[in-house]
Design an enzyme around this catalytic site. Structure first.
Site, PDB file in Angstrom:
ATOM      1  N   GLU A 189      -4.159 -11.526   7.521  1.00  0.00           N
ATOM      2  CA  GLU A 189      -2.814 -11.696   6.948  1.00  0.00           C
ATOM      3  C   GLU A 189      -1.707 -11.481   7.968  1.00  0.00           C
ATOM      4  OE1 GLU A 189      -2.321 -10.012   3.026  1.00  0.00           O
ATOM      5  OE2 GLU A 189      -0.145 -10.323   3.109  1.00  0.00           O
ATOM      6  N   GLN A 243       4.916 -14.778  -0.608  1.00  0.00           N
ATOM      7  CA  GLN A 243       4.355 -15.166  -1.903  1.00  0.00           C
ATOM      8  C   GLN A 243       4.593 -14.110  -2.982  1.00  0.00           C
ATOM      9  OE1 GLN A 243      -0.151 -15.563  -2.742  1.00  0.00           O
ATOM     10  NE2 GLN A 243       0.689 -17.622  -2.854  1.00  0.00           N
ATOM     11  N   ALA A 256     -10.756  -9.051   8.071  1.00  0.00           N
ATOM     12  CA  ALA A 256     -10.521  -9.871   9.272  1.00  0.00           C
ATOM     13  C   ALA A 256     -11.042  -9.141  10.512  1.00  0.00           C
ATOM     14  CB  ALA A 256      -9.031 -10.177   9.407  1.00  0.00           C
ATOM     15  N   GLY A 257     -10.647  -7.875  10.673  1.00  0.00           N
ATOM     16  CA  GLY A 257     -11.061  -7.104  11.844  1.00  0.00           C
ATOM     17  C   GLY A 257     -12.564  -6.881  11.867  1.00  0.00           C
ATOM     18  N   ARG A 281       0.203 -19.820  -0.127  1.00  0.00           N
ATOM     19  CA  ARG A 281      -1.257 -19.709  -0.065  1.00  0.00           C
ATOM     20  C   ARG A 281      -1.878 -19.896  -1.449  1.00  0.00           C
ATOM     21  NH1 ARG A 281      -4.944 -15.670  -1.223  1.00  0.00           N
ATOM     22  NH2 ARG A 281      -3.434 -13.990  -1.468  1.00  0.00           N
ATOM     23  N   HIS A 301       3.297 -13.191  -6.565  1.00  0.00           N
ATOM     24  CA  HIS A 301       2.206 -13.495  -7.496  1.00  0.00           C
ATOM     25  C   HIS A 301       2.772 -13.459  -8.913  1.00  0.00           C
ATOM     26  CE1 HIS A 301      -1.538 -13.204  -9.691  1.00  0.00           C
ATOM     27  NE2 HIS A 301      -2.223 -13.369  -8.575  1.00  0.00           N
ATOM     28  N   ASP A 328       3.199  -2.918  10.726  1.00  0.00           N
ATOM     29  CA  ASP A 328       3.440  -2.352  12.065  1.00  0.00           C
ATOM     30  C   ASP A 328       2.969  -3.297  13.162  1.00  0.00           C
ATOM     31  OD1 ASP A 328       3.625  -0.257  10.231  1.00  0.00           O
ATOM     32  OD2 ASP A 328       1.694   0.580  10.834  1.00  0.00           O
ATOM     33  N   PHE A 336      -9.463 -21.249 -10.198  1.00  0.00           N
ATOM     34  CA  PHE A 336      -8.362 -20.477  -9.634  1.00  0.00           C
ATOM     35  C   PHE A 336      -7.189 -21.415  -9.371  1.00  0.00           C
ATOM     36  CE2 PHE A 336      -7.449 -16.312  -7.798  1.00  0.00           C
ATOM     37  CZ  PHE A 336      -8.403 -15.536  -8.450  1.00  0.00           C
ATOM     38  N   HIS A 396       3.287 -10.372  -3.025  1.00  0.00           N
ATOM     39  CA  HIS A 396       1.829 -10.305  -2.921  1.00  0.00           C
ATOM     40  C   HIS A 396       1.291 -10.605  -1.531  1.00  0.00           C
ATOM     41  CE1 HIS A 396      -2.234 -10.400  -4.398  1.00  0.00           C
ATOM     42  NE2 HIS A 396      -2.406 -11.661  -4.050  1.00  0.00           N
ATOM     43  N   LEU A 430      -1.319  -5.591  -9.480  1.00  0.00           N
ATOM     44  CA  LEU A 430      -1.766  -6.962  -9.714  1.00  0.00           C
ATOM     45  C   LEU A 430      -2.700  -7.121 -10.901  1.00  0.00           C
ATOM     46  CD1 LEU A 430      -1.578  -9.766  -8.256  1.00  0.00           C
ATOM     47  CD2 LEU A 430      -3.899  -9.297  -7.493  1.00  0.00           C
ATOM     48  N   SER A 452      -7.377 -16.469   0.981  1.00  0.00           N
ATOM     49  CA  SER A 452      -7.177 -15.454   2.018  1.00  0.00           C
ATOM     50  C   SER A 452      -8.509 -14.857   2.441  1.00  0.00           C
ATOM     51  CB  SER A 452      -6.231 -14.345   1.548  1.00  0.00           C
ATOM     52  OG  SER A 452      -6.225 -13.323   2.527  1.00  0.00           O
ATOM     53  N   LEU A 453      -9.318 -14.446   1.473  1.00  0.00           N
ATOM     54  CA  LEU A 453     -10.606 -13.844   1.853  1.00  0.00           C
ATOM     55  C   LEU A 453     -11.410 -14.826   2.699  1.00  0.00           C
ATOM     56  CD1 LEU A 453     -11.849 -11.809  -1.270  1.00  0.00           C
ATOM     57  CD2 LEU A 453     -10.370 -11.112   0.598  1.00  0.00           C
ATOM     58  N   GLY A 493      -9.781  -4.181   7.963  1.00  0.00           N
ATOM     59  CA  GLY A 493      -9.962  -4.970   6.745  1.00  0.00           C
ATOM     60  C   GLY A 493     -11.028  -6.016   7.067  1.00  0.00           C
TER      61      GLY A 493
HETATM   62  C1  LIG Z   1      -4.199  -6.481  -5.096  1.00  0.00           C
HETATM   63  C2  LIG Z   1      -4.596  -7.647  -4.240  1.00  0.00           C
HETATM   64  C3  LIG Z   1      -5.565  -8.539  -4.674  1.00  0.00           C
HETATM   65  C4  LIG Z   1      -5.935  -9.621  -3.871  1.00  0.00           C
HETATM   66  N1  LIG Z   1      -6.907 -10.470  -4.331  1.00  0.00           N
HETATM   67  C5  LIG Z   1      -7.316 -11.481  -3.520  1.00  0.00           C
HETATM   68  C6  LIG Z   1      -8.399 -12.321  -3.925  1.00  0.00           C
HETATM   69  O1  LIG Z   1      -8.998 -12.160  -4.984  1.00  0.00           O
HETATM   70  N2  LIG Z   1      -8.762 -13.323  -3.093  1.00  0.00           N
HETATM   71  C7  LIG Z   1      -8.144 -13.552  -1.898  1.00  0.00           C
HETATM   72  O2  LIG Z   1      -8.530 -14.477  -1.174  1.00  0.00           O
HETATM   73  N3  LIG Z   1      -7.129 -12.750  -1.490  1.00  0.00           N
HETATM   74  C8  LIG Z   1      -6.713 -11.720  -2.266  1.00  0.00           C
HETATM   75  N4  LIG Z   1      -5.698 -10.910  -1.842  1.00  0.00           N
HETATM   76  C9  LIG Z   1      -5.166 -11.069  -0.480  1.00  0.00           C
HETATM   77  C10 LIG Z   1      -6.127 -10.466   0.520  1.00  0.00           C
HETATM   78  O3  LIG Z   1      -6.804  -9.376  -0.056  1.00  0.00           O
HETATM   79  C11 LIG Z   1      -5.411  -9.978   1.786  1.00  0.00           C
HETATM   80  O4  LIG Z   1      -4.610 -11.004   2.290  1.00  0.00           O
HETATM   81  C12 LIG Z   1      -6.439  -9.596   2.834  1.00  0.00           C
HETATM   82  O5  LIG Z   1      -7.346  -8.650   2.320  1.00  0.00           O
HETATM   83  C13 LIG Z   1      -5.837  -9.067   4.125  1.00  0.00           C
HETATM   84  O6  LIG Z   1      -6.919  -8.713   4.958  1.00  0.00           O
HETATM   85  P1  LIG Z   1      -6.726  -8.245   6.446  1.00  0.00           P
HETATM   86  O7  LIG Z   1      -8.095  -8.009   6.994  1.00  0.00           O
HETATM   87  O8  LIG Z   1      -5.848  -9.195   7.151  1.00  0.00           O
HETATM   88  O9  LIG Z   1      -5.935  -6.886   6.328  1.00  0.00           O
HETATM   89  P2  LIG Z   1      -6.132  -5.581   5.360  1.00  0.00           P
HETATM   90  O10 LIG Z   1      -7.364  -5.635   4.548  1.00  0.00           O
HETATM   91  O11 LIG Z   1      -4.829  -5.400   4.671  1.00  0.00           O
HETATM   92  O12 LIG Z   1      -6.324  -4.458   6.410  1.00  0.00           O
HETATM   93  C14 LIG Z   1      -5.329  -4.095   7.337  1.00  0.00           C
HETATM   94  C15 LIG Z   1      -5.935  -3.113   8.295  1.00  0.00           C
HETATM   95  O13 LIG Z   1      -4.994  -2.830   9.330  1.00  0.00           O
HETATM   96  C16 LIG Z   1      -4.908  -1.449   9.505  1.00  0.00           C
HETATM   97  N5  LIG Z   1      -3.573  -1.157  10.030  1.00  0.00           N
HETATM   98  C17 LIG Z   1      -2.368  -1.539   9.563  1.00  0.00           C
HETATM   99  N6  LIG Z   1      -1.399  -1.046  10.342  1.00  0.00           N
HETATM  100  C18 LIG Z   1      -2.004  -0.342  11.321  1.00  0.00           C
HETATM  101  C19 LIG Z   1      -1.545   0.432  12.412  1.00  0.00           C
HETATM  102  N7  LIG Z   1      -0.252   0.575  12.675  1.00  0.00           N
HETATM  103  N8  LIG Z   1      -2.470   1.047  13.188  1.00  0.00           N
HETATM  104  C20 LIG Z   1      -3.800   0.932  12.936  1.00  0.00           C
HETATM  105  N9  LIG Z   1      -4.280   0.211  11.914  1.00  0.00           N
HETATM  106  C21 LIG Z   1      -3.388  -0.418  11.122  1.00  0.00           C
HETATM  107  C22 LIG Z   1      -5.175  -0.845   8.145  1.00  0.00           C
HETATM  108  O14 LIG Z   1      -5.613   0.485   8.276  1.00  0.00           O
HETATM  109  C23 LIG Z   1      -6.288  -1.765   7.656  1.00  0.00           C
HETATM  110  O15 LIG Z   1      -7.531  -1.362   8.171  1.00  0.00           O
HETATM  111  C24 LIG Z   1      -5.315  -9.829  -2.624  1.00  0.00           C
HETATM  112  C25 LIG Z   1      -4.345  -8.941  -2.188  1.00  0.00           C
HETATM  113  C26 LIG Z   1      -3.974  -7.884  -2.996  1.00  0.00           C
HETATM  114  C27 LIG Z   1      -2.877  -6.968  -2.493  1.00  0.00           C
END
Ligand SMILES: Cc1cc2nc3c(=O)[nH]c(=O)nc-3n(C[C@H](O)[C@H](O)[C@H](O)COP(=O)(O)OP(=O)(O)OC[C@H]3O[C@@H](n4cnc5c(N)ncnc54)[C@H](O)[C@@H]3O)c2cc1C
Length: 573
Positions: free
Chosen positions: A377, A235, A15-16, A388, A237, A216, A115, A347, A247, A393-394, A13
């Protein structure tokens, strides 16, 4: 098969991927993702990314810091909120330079919208702070960063699932992943491991989260001996499509939409007189649930209406087109003519793996686990505290993703490799063998569905001691049944049933930790509302919860909150 890397990043995602961008040319870095990278949940983010650019009206990082602290109901570590807000404008310009197509103002600068909980002048009125690309912000940022990682030639392992984390003598040694296409187990030896595995909204029945969000990474970290922080703060929503949880972004209210109850009244005035429908999410969600409980839901039922009709079809198709298409597809309604039935949906997880400001994972005694990092996250810095704010988050992902990446680069030259024991795979082999050979009768979807019902019933926005105790007893009973889960599919490759069985262990484990953490916090703060303890209690509870694994079960300890500038005061909007 065994692989050797300097650093492994699990999760692609935002973050990574943002952390990966810091990796130096020539370093041996692997990126693993359970789903195809661009299907990560970050791509579903609609509304925007917050930063005090002040393009629409005066704004300052100090106000953004204050909003983040207040939004988190003073559980936010204020040093983290300061970094987030101060680094926000730089982070946005960086994305802009990488090619993210933000919406523009007529003068060419990045457009911003209002927002929830984002205000000017320390709470005086809403401020336009969310940078956005229509309602596809996450999609365009994710695609841009993924393109960047392809350009830099990182080795990506798509559809590889982390199934075990290997620590040795208190530091990172490697991990085990399962390749979905073949079912083969791969051992990765690495000096540095970054978890960016996202949230775990799938513990609830009603959620905005994608199917991969099963937590996981977080649960495997716990099992490897890392404590988890602030797990009680979940949270909800306010505006999920009623009955589905899909959403409808806060952008809809940011653009001027508002809520109405069954009597057709705008009710947020009664709960948040100053910023009304743009109050923080926990406040709006509780307001909706209170209207419903007091019989003012739509036709006395369990939803309220979101009204976007006055925005007009042109504005809706320009700024909220994806949301409008969801409403058409899932409800057969047209938001420029029809009211939209909504109710709160799970959410975001404020809690997760505790880290410092550089993404280094912290053990229960506060010390650093060498070579281990978490961001996004799945982590708890804690910049979001007890609740939050939307669009934070982004920003968290790109600001702290970068910092974690920078710290990893420094540590690359400091840390040596730890030898893995020859039995690295045996623990996970044992788990998988037990699942495949189980003679039990319990089916994974049934058990998961029962777990989600329990969490929806007892772990939602309103909580109480009897409910939490009952929920915990039921979850523990379901966890025992997990030992009798039957995997009928014996195929090696593409065995979704086996994957779901492994995920279920994480989901059940995390459900227990949410309830344990919620039970001990006898106060109400942010997203955690205890009907039997309805007030915030700073004297006893201005502290983080840490839950750690013990042979006799999870044990709760606490850690102080970092306060730099803003003394806790009553939170009114
Ligand atoms: C519908 C929706 C709308 C949102 N809108 C907003 C917004 O407008 N603004 C905002 O700031 N935030 C928003 N958020 C929150 C925000 O999008 C998330 O908190 C954020 O994207 C999480 O990013 P991340 O990089 O931590 O993880 P993610 O983007 O969730 O990615 C997780 C990654 O981990 C990998 N993974 C998971 N488990 C494993 C495993 N066991 N082995 C290998 N890989 C694994 C997945 O494949 C994926 O690549 C929204 C969330 C949702 C659900």
């Amino acid at each position: 098969m065994t692989h050797r890397y300097d650093a492994v990043i699990v999760g692609t995602g935002l973050a990574g991927l943002r952390a990966a961008m810091e990796m130096p040319p020539g370093a041996r870095v692997a990126l693993l993702s359970k789903v195809y990278p661009t299907r990560s949940h970050s791509g579903a983010a609609q509304g925007g990314i917050a930063a005090a650019l002040g393009n629409e009206e005066p704004d300052m990082p100090e106000w953004h810091t204050y909003d983040t602290v207040k939004g988190g109901d003073y559980l936010t570590d204020q040093d983290a909120a300061e970094v987030l807000a101060a680094d926000g404008p730089r982070a946005i310009f960086e994305l802009e330079h990488l090619g993210v197509p933000f919406n523009r103002r007529p003068d060419g600068r990045i457009a911003q919208r209002a927002f929830g909980g984002h205000t000017r002048d320390f709470g005086a009125a809403p401020v336009k702070r969310a940078c956005h690309a229509a309602d596809r912000t996450g999609r365009v940022v994710l695609d841009t960063l993924y393109m960047e990682s392809v350009r830099r030639g990182f080795r990506v392992f798509p559809e590889f699932s982390l199934v075990d984390i290997l620590l040795r003598e208190g530091r990172v040694a490697g991990l085990v992943a399962m390749e979905f296409a073949t079912g083969e187990l791969h051992v990765f030896e690495t000096r540095l491991l970054l978890l960016a595995t996202g949230g775990f909204g799938r513990v609830y029945r009603t959620t905005s989260n994608c199917f991969a969000n099963t937590g996981d990474g977080v649960y495997l970290a716990y099992r490897a001996g890392v404590p988890l922080q602030d797990m009680e703060f979940v949270q909800f929503h306010p505006t999920g499509i009623h009955g589905l949880g899909v959403l409808i972004s806060e952008a809809a209210r940011g653009e001027g939409g508002f809520l109405r109850n069954g009597d057709g009244q705008r009710f947020m005035d009664r709960y948040a007189p100053t910023i009304r429908d743009l109050a923080a999410r926990d406040v709006v969600s509780r307001a909706i649930l209170t209207e419903i409980r007091e019989g003012r839901g739509i036709q006395g039922g369990d939803c309220v209406h979101l009204d976007l009709r006055h925005l007009g079809s042109e504005r809706i198709s320009e700024k909220l087109s994806e949301i409008a298409s969801f409403i058409r597809i899932y409800l057969g309604l047209d938001p420029s003519n029809d009211l939209i039935p909504v109710s709160p949906t799970c959410h975001y997880m404020m809690g997760g793996i505790p880290t410092n400001l550089d993404g280094q994972v912290r053990a229960a005694d506060g010390s650093i686990v060498p070579g281990f990092y978490a961001v996004g996250e799945c982590a708890c810095i804690s910049v979001h505290g007890a609740n939050r704010l939307g669009c934070n988050s982004l920003l968290d992902l790109v600001v702290f993703g970068r910092r974690a990446g920078q710290k990893m680069v420094k540590d690359l030259s400091l840390l040596d490799r730890t030898e893995l024991s020859s039995k690295s795979e045996s623990r996970i082999h044992g788990r998988m063998k037990r699942l495949v050979e189980s003679r039990g009768e319990v089916r994974v979807p049934d058990l998961r569905s029962r777990m989600q019902s329990v969490m929806n019933r007892y772990g939602l926005a309103f909580r109480s001691e009897p409910g939490l105790r009952q929920g915990l007893a039921e979850i523990r009973e379901l966890a025992e049944q997990c030992a009798f889960v039957k995997v009928e599919n014996r195929q090696r490759g593409y065995n979704a049933e086996l994957m779901e069985a492994l995920e279920l262990e994480s989901l059940l484990g995390l459900s227990e930790l949410i309830l344990v953490s919620a039970l001990q916090r006898t106060e109400s703060r942010g997203a955690h509302y205890r009907e039997d303890h309805p007030l915030r209690n700073d004297k006893d509870w201005l502290k983080h919860t840490l839950v750690r694994a013990r042979t006799e079960g999870p044990e709760v300890i606490h850690r102080p909150v970092v306060i730099t500038r803003f003394e806790p005061k009553e939170r009114v909007y």
